[in-house]
Design a protein around this motif. Structure first.
Motif, PDB file in Angstrom:
ATOM      1  N   MET A 123       0.868  -1.022  -0.073  1.00 31.59           N
ATOM      2  CA  MET A 123       0.048   0.085  -0.101  1.00 31.59           C
ATOM      3  C   MET A 123       0.834   1.295   0.065  1.00 31.59           C
ATOM      4  O   MET A 123       0.623   2.111  -0.688  1.00 31.59           O
ATOM      5  CB  MET A 123      -0.877  -0.040   1.310  1.00 31.59           C
ATOM      6  N   ALA A 124       1.878   1.394   0.761  1.00 32.15           N
ATOM      7  CA  ALA A 124       2.788   2.405   0.761  1.00 32.15           C
ATOM      8  C   ALA A 124       3.573   2.509  -0.369  1.00 32.15           C
ATOM      9  O   ALA A 124       3.744   3.982  -0.991  1.00 32.15           O
ATOM     10  CB  ALA A 124       3.813   2.294   1.942  1.00 32.15           C
ATOM     11  N   LEU A 125       4.163   1.589  -1.041  1.00 32.24           N
ATOM     12  CA  LEU A 125       4.566   1.586  -2.331  1.00 32.24           C
ATOM     13  C   LEU A 125       3.788   2.230  -3.451  1.00 32.24           C
ATOM     14  O   LEU A 125       4.125   2.897  -4.215  1.00 32.24           O
ATOM     15  CB  LEU A 125       5.170   0.127  -2.635  1.00 32.24           C
ATOM     16  N   ALA A 129       4.680   5.783  -5.572  1.00 31.99           N
ATOM     17  CA  ALA A 129       4.677   5.589  -6.842  1.00 31.99           C
ATOM     18  C   ALA A 129       3.695   6.374  -7.578  1.00 31.99           C
ATOM     19  O   ALA A 129       3.812   7.035  -8.509  1.00 31.99           O
ATOM     20  CB  ALA A 129       4.543   4.060  -7.447  1.00 31.99           C
ATOM     21  N   ASP A 130       2.416   6.503  -7.104  1.00 34.90           N
ATOM     22  CA  ASP A 130       1.552   7.415  -7.682  1.00 34.90           C
ATOM     23  C   ASP A 130       1.548   8.693  -7.555  1.00 34.90           C
ATOM     24  O   ASP A 130       1.560   9.619  -8.637  1.00 34.90           O
ATOM     25  CB  ASP A 130      -0.113   6.883  -6.929  1.00 34.90           C
ATOM     26  N   TYR A 205      10.945  15.759  -9.839  1.00 40.10           N
ATOM     27  CA  TYR A 205      10.419  14.428  -8.947  1.00 40.10           C
ATOM     28  C   TYR A 205      10.202  13.134 -10.069  1.00 40.10           C
ATOM     29  O   TYR A 205       9.082  12.992 -10.429  1.00 40.10           O
ATOM     30  CB  TYR A 205       9.063  14.951  -8.292  1.00 40.10           C
ATOM     31  N   TRP A 206      11.228  12.576 -10.088  1.00 38.83           N
ATOM     32  CA  TRP A 206      11.256  11.403 -11.087  1.00 38.83           C
ATOM     33  C   TRP A 206      12.079  10.168 -10.526  1.00 38.83           C
ATOM     34  O   TRP A 206      12.959  10.510  -9.432  1.00 38.83           O
ATOM     35  CB  TRP A 206      12.212  11.998 -12.238  1.00 38.83           C
ATOM     36  N   PRO A 207      11.983   9.082 -10.757  1.00 44.30           N
ATOM     37  CA  PRO A 207      12.536   7.689 -10.232  1.00 44.30           C
ATOM     38  C   PRO A 207      14.266   7.988 -10.280  1.00 44.30           C
ATOM     39  O   PRO A 207      14.676   7.518  -9.187  1.00 44.30           O
ATOM     40  CB  PRO A 207      12.342   6.786 -10.835  1.00 44.30           C
ATOM     41  N   ASN A 208      14.720   8.667 -11.004  1.00 40.92           N
ATOM     42  CA  ASN A 208      16.360   8.575 -11.269  1.00 40.92           C
ATOM     43  C   ASN A 208      16.844   9.817 -10.645  1.00 40.92           C
ATOM     44  O   ASN A 208      17.895  10.075 -10.494  1.00 40.92           O
ATOM     45  CB  ASN A 208      16.764   8.691 -12.688  1.00 40.92           C
ATOM     46  N   ASN A 209      15.876  10.643  -9.706  1.00 36.77           N
ATOM     47  CA  ASN A 209      16.420  11.533  -8.823  1.00 36.77           C
ATOM     48  C   ASN A 209      15.837  11.038  -7.368  1.00 36.77           C
ATOM     49  O   ASN A 209      15.473  11.877  -6.444  1.00 36.77           O
ATOM     50  CB  ASN A 209      15.953  12.944  -9.027  1.00 36.77           C
ATOM     51  N   SER A 233       6.828   1.052 -14.297  1.00 36.62           N
ATOM     52  CA  SER A 233       6.257   1.697 -15.402  1.00 36.62           C
ATOM     53  C   SER A 233       6.556   3.041 -15.781  1.00 36.62           C
ATOM     54  O   SER A 233       6.160   3.931 -16.502  1.00 36.62           O
ATOM     55  CB  SER A 233       4.747   1.507 -15.477  1.00 36.62           C
ATOM     56  N   ILE A 234       6.816   3.741 -14.552  1.00 37.15           N
ATOM     57  CA  ILE A 234       7.339   5.221 -14.525  1.00 37.15           C
ATOM     58  C   ILE A 234       8.680   5.261 -15.272  1.00 37.15           C
ATOM     59  O   ILE A 234       9.695   4.726 -15.036  1.00 37.15           O
ATOM     60  CB  ILE A 234       7.581   5.783 -13.000  1.00 37.15           C
TER      61      ILE A 234
END
Length: 436
Positions: A123-125, A129-130, A205-209, A233-234
């Motif tokens: 749930m936290a993940l 992610a959202d 605010y991106w996954p690679n940061n 998927s992001i």
């Protein structure tokens, strides 16, 4: 106290193993560069889920200061999936399952975290992610949080100590964005627009940061698969993450500021430019801070508090991503003056520069720091807080190596950093002088 365990790295499709240190394993999500830290510890069946974004007030430009902090508030306003209008606000959803939820902003990072029962990690993940890419940032939410933040700003301005710290940092840094308070300047908070925040959000605010940490009850294979499900998927940022290119010019003279405000007892803050937090010098300054002002046997307690010049005195070494400040703060007694206290602090620093420190002083400081660190590692929540700061400085292994680094500090190293960095040309002094 919780105990770390050191399992072997696992192989999960879509992830690359990076390194292991002190029981913490680092993986990278191949699809988008998200860094993942897994730290299984033998404790209760709870897990801390924390995402640290490598963005803080140092990444803000003039006119948009406070953007990171305002976004911290707005990220809890949710997305189209998690929003109070649907009865699914982030707080409501997580607190229904007994989660502790919060976030914080500082100069070099912003973090969001949940501590919750193991069975609800997914749930936290899902939520993190959202809101990584789907935060609403609606105009009405911006306006409601603007009011909240302005009230927070005003409370800080009513605190003379907070104002003194802000004044000293703003005087010490003339070019680097450490000049700005993390909450931002009032005029920027008042005028920040939703499109300004959207641009800042879309920039950073991106996954690679970001670094995602799971601490506590961890099943490496299952958790990595869940992370891939929610974050895979992001896409990574479609642009390079902007770097802070500004370097603070060399300071060539002592700077002074005065804060006048209602109150009774004065205070003094003396700060020196020091290297960034990943250096050996930062370890020596941590030890020096304890020698100077920690407990009744410390030098400034004996020199100032015992002599009724101060009611309290303490030292702070701010370990940050870029060169930072080593600070000494003193609350004056009714009978003392700022000049007396400032002279006493300078005399103790000069003694260390000329005569050094003793083996006993270093050993005592090391014991204090090791004990403090051990206390701060009791449970997933406390560990997450400490690990977060190491991530912010730019090397998470500072967390796992810190105790060994502190134990390696010598009296000679402490004297050397005092000689090299604690000079008037690198000094900014602030006085809080109460209004009559």
């Amino acid at each position: 106290m919780s105990t770390a365990v050191s399992p072997s790295p696992v192989s999960v499709d879509g992830f690359s193993f990076v390194q292991e240190s002190g029981g913490i394993q680092q993986y990278e999500l191949d699809a988008n560069g998200l860094q993942v830290l897994l730290y299984p510890i033998d404790a209760a069946p709870v897990t801390s889920v924390m995402i640290t974004y490598h963005v803080g007030s140092r990444n803000e430009r003039t006119g948009h200061t406070g953007a990171t902090h305002m976004l911290e508030h707005l990220m809890f306003k949710g997305t189209e999936r998690f929003h109070k209008e649907h009865g699914t606000s982030i707080f409501d959803v997580l607190q229904r399952v007994g989660a502790e939820v919060n976030a914080s902003t500082w100069t070099d990072r912003t973090n969001y975290y949940e501590m919750l029962p193991r069975e609800h990690v997914g749930m936290a993940l899902d939520i993190e992610a959202d809101r990584m890419r789907n935060a609403r940032l609606a105009p009405d939410d911006v306006e409601s949080e603007r009011t909240v933040i302005l009230n927070e700003f005003d409370r800080g301005q009513n605190d003379p100590t907070r104002r003194l710290f802000d004044a000293v940092w703003s005087a010490a840094y003339v070019a680097h964005p450490y000049h700005h308070p993390t909450i931002g300047w009032r005029s920027d908070i008042e005028t920040m627009q939703p499109e300004d925040l959207r641009h800042f959000y879309d920039t950073f605010y991106w996954p690679n940061n970001a670094t995602l940490s799971l601490i506590g009850s961890v099943d490496a294979a299952a958790d990595l698969e869940a992370i891939a499900e929610h974050f895979g998927s992001i896409s990574s940022a479609p642009h390079d993450i902007p770097e802070v290119r500004t370097r603070e010019p060399e300071q060539r003279g002592q700077r002074r500021v005065t804060v006048n405000q209602d109150g009774e007892l004065g205070a003094l803050l003396s700060s020196y430019k020091v290297p960034h937090g990943r250096t050996d010098a930062a370890d020596a300054f941590d030890v020096l801070a304890r020698i100077l002002a920690s407990g009744k046997s410390s030098r400034l307690y004996r020199r100032c508090t015992d002599q009724e010049l101060t009611t309290n005195v303490f030292a702070m070494n701010f370990r940050m991503r870029d060169p930072s400040l080593f600070s000494l703060f003193a609350f004056l007694t009714p009978s003392s003056t700022h000049e007396e206290v400032e002279a006493a602090i300078e005399e103790e620093i000069e003694l260390i520069q000329h005569e050094g420190v003793t083996d006993d002083e270093v050993a005592r400081a090391q014991r204090q720091l090791v004990a403090k660190e051990a206390y701060g590692r009791d449970g997933p929540y406390r560990i997450a807080s400490q690990l977060n700061e190491a991530i912010a400085v730019g090397d998470w292994t500072l967390y796992t190596e810190y105790i060994d680094r502190i134990r390696a500090v010598t009296p000679q190293a402490v004297q050397q950093v005092a000689q090299e960095h604690l000079h008037a040309t690198q000094n900014t002094i602030g006085w809080y002088v109460p209004d009559a």
